[in-house]
Design an enzyme around this catalytic site. Structure first.
Site, PDB file in Angstrom:
ATOM      1  N   LEU A   1      45.082  46.159  22.439  1.00 46.05           N
ATOM      2  CA  LEU A   1      43.807  45.636  22.902  1.00 46.05           C
ATOM      3  C   LEU A   1      43.536  44.332  22.170  1.00 46.05           C
ATOM      4  O   LEU A   1      43.677  44.262  20.946  1.00 46.05           O
ATOM      5  CB  LEU A   1      42.677  46.624  22.625  1.00 46.05           C
ATOM      6  CG  LEU A   1      41.270  46.130  22.996  1.00 46.05           C
ATOM      7  CD1 LEU A   1      41.140  45.978  24.505  1.00 46.05           C
ATOM      8  CD2 LEU A   1      40.212  47.068  22.459  1.00 46.05           C
TER       9      LEU A   1
ATOM     10  N   LYS B   1      40.151  47.251  28.183  1.00 47.59           N
ATOM     11  CA  LYS B   1      39.265  48.112  27.382  1.00 47.59           C
ATOM     12  C   LYS B   1      38.680  49.172  28.305  1.00 47.59           C
ATOM     13  O   LYS B   1      37.509  49.125  28.707  1.00 47.59           O
ATOM     14  CB  LYS B   1      38.172  47.279  26.713  1.00 47.59           C
ATOM     15  CG  LYS B   1      37.537  47.973  25.506  1.00 47.59           C
ATOM     16  CD  LYS B   1      36.739  46.992  24.686  1.00 47.59           C
ATOM     17  CE  LYS B   1      36.039  47.670  23.501  1.00 47.59           C
ATOM     18  NZ  LYS B   1      36.989  48.201  22.500  1.00 47.59           N
TER      19      LYS B   1
ATOM     20  N   GLU C   1      48.993  49.269  17.261  1.00 49.57           N
ATOM     21  CA  GLU C   1      47.629  49.233  16.717  1.00 49.57           C
ATOM     22  C   GLU C   1      47.214  50.613  16.251  1.00 49.57           C
ATOM     23  O   GLU C   1      48.010  51.553  16.264  1.00 49.57           O
ATOM     24  CB  GLU C   1      46.663  48.702  17.772  1.00 49.57           C
ATOM     25  CG  GLU C   1      46.668  49.477  19.069  1.00 49.57           C
ATOM     26  CD  GLU C   1      45.846  48.792  20.175  1.00 49.57           C
ATOM     27  OE1 GLU C   1      45.144  47.810  19.886  1.00 49.57           O
ATOM     28  OE2 GLU C   1      45.917  49.267  21.320  1.00 49.57           O
TER      29      GLU C   1
ATOM     30  N   TYR D   1      34.558  49.290  29.114  1.00 43.16           N
ATOM     31  CA  TYR D   1      33.440  49.260  28.180  1.00 43.16           C
ATOM     32  C   TYR D   1      33.619  48.118  27.195  1.00 43.16           C
ATOM     33  O   TYR D   1      34.685  47.485  27.113  1.00 43.16           O
ATOM     34  CB  TYR D   1      33.304  50.592  27.449  1.00 43.16           C
ATOM     35  CG  TYR D   1      34.352  50.848  26.381  1.00 43.16           C
ATOM     36  CD1 TYR D   1      34.043  50.681  25.028  1.00 43.16           C
ATOM     37  CD2 TYR D   1      35.636  51.258  26.707  1.00 43.16           C
ATOM     38  CE1 TYR D   1      34.988  50.912  24.045  1.00 43.16           C
ATOM     39  CE2 TYR D   1      36.588  51.496  25.734  1.00 43.16           C
ATOM     40  CZ  TYR D   1      36.261  51.314  24.400  1.00 43.16           C
ATOM     41  OH  TYR D   1      37.212  51.523  23.431  1.00 43.16           O
TER      42      TYR D   1
END
Length: 282
Positions: free
Chosen positions: A205, A149, A181, A35
């Site tokens: 990411l 992702k 993250e 996505y």
């Protein structure tokens, strides 16, 4: 503003209530898809080329043929945005491997499922910008391909839920003692006037704000460095920041119940926030 939400599904624009995906879609069965989320300011997709490049990278890494070319994706997003009255929106795009008999191996001759929707972009409230947000530290227990992702977000969901249960807005995750993250954001450490971020590798990411952060730091006259960041550096940071498509740049002012720096959004956050607004304005 209330508006009927129109979505795109496999070549058709229709009300979200009428959109249907077969139960054997591999996105539903396996989370087998990717996505992308694109902010839209004043009707213009922000950092569109970078978002599209990341979409293509994610598709390539999981072996899904890109169902649209650059012109096709651009037209799709423009048409979707035009169907809604909000000046600022964010567009969610999803591609799954398609519909097939349940089997772990990739099916042959199956067309990908393409879905996209636009939602109103709600800016971070001024009071939250002024106060910053709280976060908790968590071990990063996700898989080793966080650079994709993927729609397989259960690890991120569980991490965010732990933050919510602790009364926090986000978590700050560590793998083997090093910062990675947040559950849905990139995390930045400010020490002695320098902005530090984790390396851009498979453990994080590649947030579009990664490249943008370098540009914002240059605009604000701030040095930036990507390297391994140990837990003690995070705990002892002068400022902690999070970045994401929907939160832009936000200060983390409390970590694990203790204030970060002064306990208020700091001067580096202020400069980067202002630089972000300038970048949005073009």
């Amino acid at each position: 503003m209330n508006a009927r939400q129109i979505v795109y599904l496999n070549g058709e624009f229709l009300p979200i209530e009428e959109a249907r995906v077969p139960v054997l879609d591999r996105g539903f069965i396996f989370g087998d898809g990717i996505y992308e989320v694109v902010p839209v300011y004043g009707g213009r997709p922000f950092r569109w080329a970078q978002h599209l490049a990341r979409l293509e990278r994610s598709l390539g890494k999981v072996g899904i043929a890109n169902p649209l070319d650059t012109a096709g994706w651009t037209t799709l997003v423009d048409m979707l945005v035009a169907r809604h009255p909000w000046p600022d929106q964010f567009v969610y795009m999803q591609v799954t491997r398609g519909v097939a008999r349940r089997d772990h191996a990739f099916p042959k001759g199956v067309a990908p499922t393409v879905f996209a929707m636009a939602s109103e972009f709600a800016p971070v409230p001024p009071a939250l910008l002024a106060s910053g947000v709280s976060a908790i530290s968590l071990p990063d227990e996700r898989w080793l391909h966080c650079d994709i992702k993927s729609t397989s977000l259960l690890g991120n969901v569980l991490a965010r839920q732990k933050a919510v249960e602790a009364g926090c807005a986000e978590c700050v995750m560590f793998r083997d003692g090093f910062l990675t993250e947040g559950s849905a954001s990139n995390i930045w450490v400010v020490r002695n006037g320098t902005v530090f971020g984790p390396p851009n590798d498979n453990l994080v990411l590649e947030g579009i704000r990664y490249g943008l952060m370098g540009e914002l730091c240059e605009r604000a006259g701030l040095p930036i460095e990507l390297r391994r960041i140990v837990h003690s550096e995070v705990v002892g940071a002068d400022e902690l920041l999070l970045t994401s498509a929907t939160k832009e740049v936000l200060a983390i002012t409390e970590l694990d119940g203790k204030p970060v720096g002064s306990g208020k959004p700091g001067p580096i956050w202020q400069r980067l926030h202002e630089a972000y607004q300038q970048a949005k304005a073009g």
